[in-house]
Design a protein around this motif. Sequence first.
Motif, PDB file in Angstrom:
ATOM      1  N   MET A   1       2.377  -5.855  11.657  1.00 50.98           N
ATOM      2  CA  MET A   1       2.503  -4.416  11.939  1.00 50.98           C
ATOM      3  C   MET A   1       1.299  -3.687  11.350  1.00 50.98           C
ATOM      4  O   MET A   1       0.924  -3.888  10.192  1.00 50.98           O
ATOM      5  N   GLY A  13       9.382   9.501  14.962  1.00 55.50           N
ATOM      6  CA  GLY A  13       9.786   8.240  15.562  1.00 55.50           C
ATOM      7  C   GLY A  13       9.042   7.068  14.948  1.00 55.50           C
ATOM      8  O   GLY A  13       9.650   6.023  14.628  1.00 55.50           O
ATOM      9  N   ALA A  14       7.736   7.215  14.787  1.00 54.62           N
ATOM     10  CA  ALA A  14       6.938   6.154  14.175  1.00 54.62           C
ATOM     11  C   ALA A  14       7.335   5.955  12.713  1.00 54.62           C
ATOM     12  O   ALA A  14       7.364   4.828  12.210  1.00 54.62           O
ATOM     13  N   ARG A  16      10.314   6.525  11.367  1.00 55.01           N
ATOM     14  CA  ARG A  16      11.601   5.819  11.315  1.00 55.01           C
ATOM     15  C   ARG A  16      11.394   4.322  11.533  1.00 55.01           C
ATOM     16  O   ARG A  16      12.027   3.497  10.878  1.00 55.01           O
ATOM     17  N   GLU A  17      10.516   3.984  12.461  1.00 57.04           N
ATOM     18  CA  GLU A  17      10.265   2.568  12.732  1.00 57.04           C
ATOM     19  C   GLU A  17       9.630   1.883  11.526  1.00 57.04           C
ATOM     20  O   GLU A  17       9.974   0.741  11.200  1.00 57.04           O
ATOM     21  N   ARG A  18       8.711   2.580  10.870  1.00 55.22           N
ATOM     22  CA  ARG A  18       8.094   1.990   9.666  1.00 55.22           C
ATOM     23  C   ARG A  18       9.135   1.797   8.568  1.00 55.22           C
ATOM     24  O   ARG A  18       9.163   0.763   7.892  1.00 55.22           O
ATOM     25  N   TYR A  19       9.982   2.774   8.390  1.00 56.71           N
ATOM     26  CA  TYR A  19      11.044   2.659   7.388  1.00 56.71           C
ATOM     27  C   TYR A  19      11.965   1.476   7.701  1.00 56.71           C
ATOM     28  O   TYR A  19      12.360   0.716   6.816  1.00 56.71           O
ATOM     29  N   ARG A  20      12.288   1.318   8.984  1.00 53.70           N
ATOM     30  CA  ARG A  20      13.172   0.220   9.391  1.00 53.70           C
ATOM     31  C   ARG A  20      12.497  -1.126   9.126  1.00 53.70           C
ATOM     32  O   ARG A  20      13.126  -2.078   8.633  1.00 53.70           O
ATOM     33  N   PHE A  21      11.232  -1.221   9.426  1.00 52.54           N
ATOM     34  CA  PHE A  21      10.472  -2.451   9.196  1.00 52.54           C
ATOM     35  C   PHE A  21      10.455  -2.810   7.710  1.00 52.54           C
ATOM     36  O   PHE A  21      10.696  -3.966   7.329  1.00 52.54           O
ATOM     37  N   GLU A  24      13.915  -4.062   6.526  1.00 52.36           N
ATOM     38  CA  GLU A  24      14.274  -5.413   6.946  1.00 52.36           C
ATOM     39  C   GLU A  24      13.500  -6.477   6.174  1.00 52.36           C
ATOM     40  O   GLU A  24      13.994  -7.591   5.989  1.00 52.36           O
ATOM     41  N   TRP A 380       7.862   3.470   1.344  1.00 61.94           N
ATOM     42  CA  TRP A 380       8.183   3.686   2.754  1.00 61.94           C
ATOM     43  C   TRP A 380       9.698   3.723   2.924  1.00 61.94           C
ATOM     44  O   TRP A 380      10.329   2.748   3.333  1.00 61.94           O
ATOM     45  N   GLU A 551      20.446   2.877   6.217  1.00 57.68           N
ATOM     46  CA  GLU A 551      19.086   2.771   6.732  1.00 57.68           C
ATOM     47  C   GLU A 551      18.039   2.684   5.627  1.00 57.68           C
ATOM     48  O   GLU A 551      16.849   2.546   5.911  1.00 57.68           O
TER      49      GLU A 551
END
Length: 600
Positions: A1, A13-14, A16-21, A24, A380, A551
């Motif tokens: 990433m 949106g970006a 949130r995706e970074r936070y999700r990455f 995980e 993050w 989350e």
Amino acid sequence: MTTTQASEPMDLGALRERYRFERERRVRPDGAGQYQSAEAEFGYYAADPYVDGTAGREPLRDTVDVAVVGGGFGGILAGARMRQQGVARVRIVEKGGDFGGTWYWNRYPGIHCDIESHVYLPMLDETGYVPEWKYAPGEEIRQHAMRIARKYDLYPDALFSTAVTSLTWDEASGTWLVATDRGDAFHATYVVTSTGTLSEPKLPGIPGIETFRGHTFHTSRWDYSYTGGTPEGGMTGLSGKRVGIVGTGATGVQAIPVLAEDAQHVYVFQRTPSSVDVRANRRTTAEDVGADHDGWARERRENFLRIVSGETAGQDLVADGWTASAGLLEKLLPSFSRDQAGAAFEAAYEAADAAKMNELRTRVEQSVTDPDTAEKLKPWYRYACKRPTFSDKYYAAFNRDNVSLVDTADTHGIERITEDGAVVGDDTYELDCLIFATGFSVGVSGILSGKLPVQGRGGAQLLHAWARQGPRTLHGFSSNGFPNLIHMGSLHNASSVNFTHVLDEQAVHAAALVAAAESGSALIEPSAEAEDAWMAVMAKDAADHEWFHAECTPGYYNREGLGRPNTASAYPHGAAAFHELLKRWREESIGEVLRPRAAR
């Protein structure tokens, strides 16, 4: 990433995706099972390094008016407020060698409070003390705990280096039988439990941890006999030593800069970086904080409480990182005043959150010279996912040649420990000393941990009753079937980032309960109906924070990534409102909790 610079604008949106990455990368299937009790598994990690608690004494078989379990600020304040109500014999039982609780055990280098001392230290008005620093060092806080204990004459009956092992209601005498690990079996008319939320040190369950041949300890049992020096530094024993420290929460953020000054090399093992804001600590004078009239400290702490609880105040007296970001604490505190809800509120909240976290990530970029290290230190996640930290020295420590950041996100921590060091991925780090800044099992001390069994009326076991239907109390203090037993802590009452304020309000309430019972020759015991009514109040407007914490990156706020239980654990309308509720109840309804005391 690909990495996006924190200083560049990011759409939500970006983000949130970074936070999700990042979440995980860190979630482990064993959740909180990745930790083990330092006390249970490795007793030497939990031993008292400050006093010899094995000195013999004769077991006690006497009777006191009030027994208090725990000698931290909660227990001390309970004792002090009991004294103000005229209670003669107050016995505090504490497993440490003196008063102070977490401030007795935690004496690691660099230790300070992260709440302004003029609102954190209780009973400043009563003791006439004005703290020397905006954020007090640990020793100043510990000395203040002892100052309160001396002022209210709590030392003569205190039992130190002693743990309560059971509480048993004796119906015949109308008292509690208090048993300890020193053979004591004394009686108390009332018992107050204040065992703290940060009293059980924990260790990561790393394979091979028991095989390490170097020196090792937990930060809450700092071994100055090995390191030398004091909490201010000067640890000459670390000269020429390779030191590893596990954990970058509030403790690590404070200890690492001091370790860096004294050790040959420091390896910082990090799973998730903390958010680290400006502290701006400085010496203060009485004039700085308006300590020129009676009640100044009470006014200041009430002002702070209102702001960080989501209520309005005409002026921000403390004006620090907590109050500046108070609106973002809404998801952190189950007890927060909420007058808004819905999609519009959440959208505005997320935007403000993103702006603050971008500011904190930019601070990392501007403070740490090595870009790779700076990237690993960026937080993050959203602001309320972890307790914020504050330091003016932490990031600068990573600009030193003798400090290495070892990021363990992708390996879920150190993979194993050998006789000579720690293994992360393909790398082995040889160490002379390994320090665990891994914190505590939050909220599971005393009764809730099962280490303090409580047997009430008719032989009923408190923990068994709570296990069946969940904890049940009135206002968090008392339970049906367990007369004259008063709880202090975080259960069913108010929460705040300044927990000593909450504890003092609890102590005032506990002392008022005892005074009312004594004047009416009564027992303190709510009816089951009163418990039902209070649980209904707690549940009615409880905020749904489960989705938010599910989350977040793993930590103790969300059960290591499993989500925060959406249960009614605190009064849902804010700490200030809860304290007002208690005050009105004491004035109007305290008799509802009193039952006739049988003739002895």
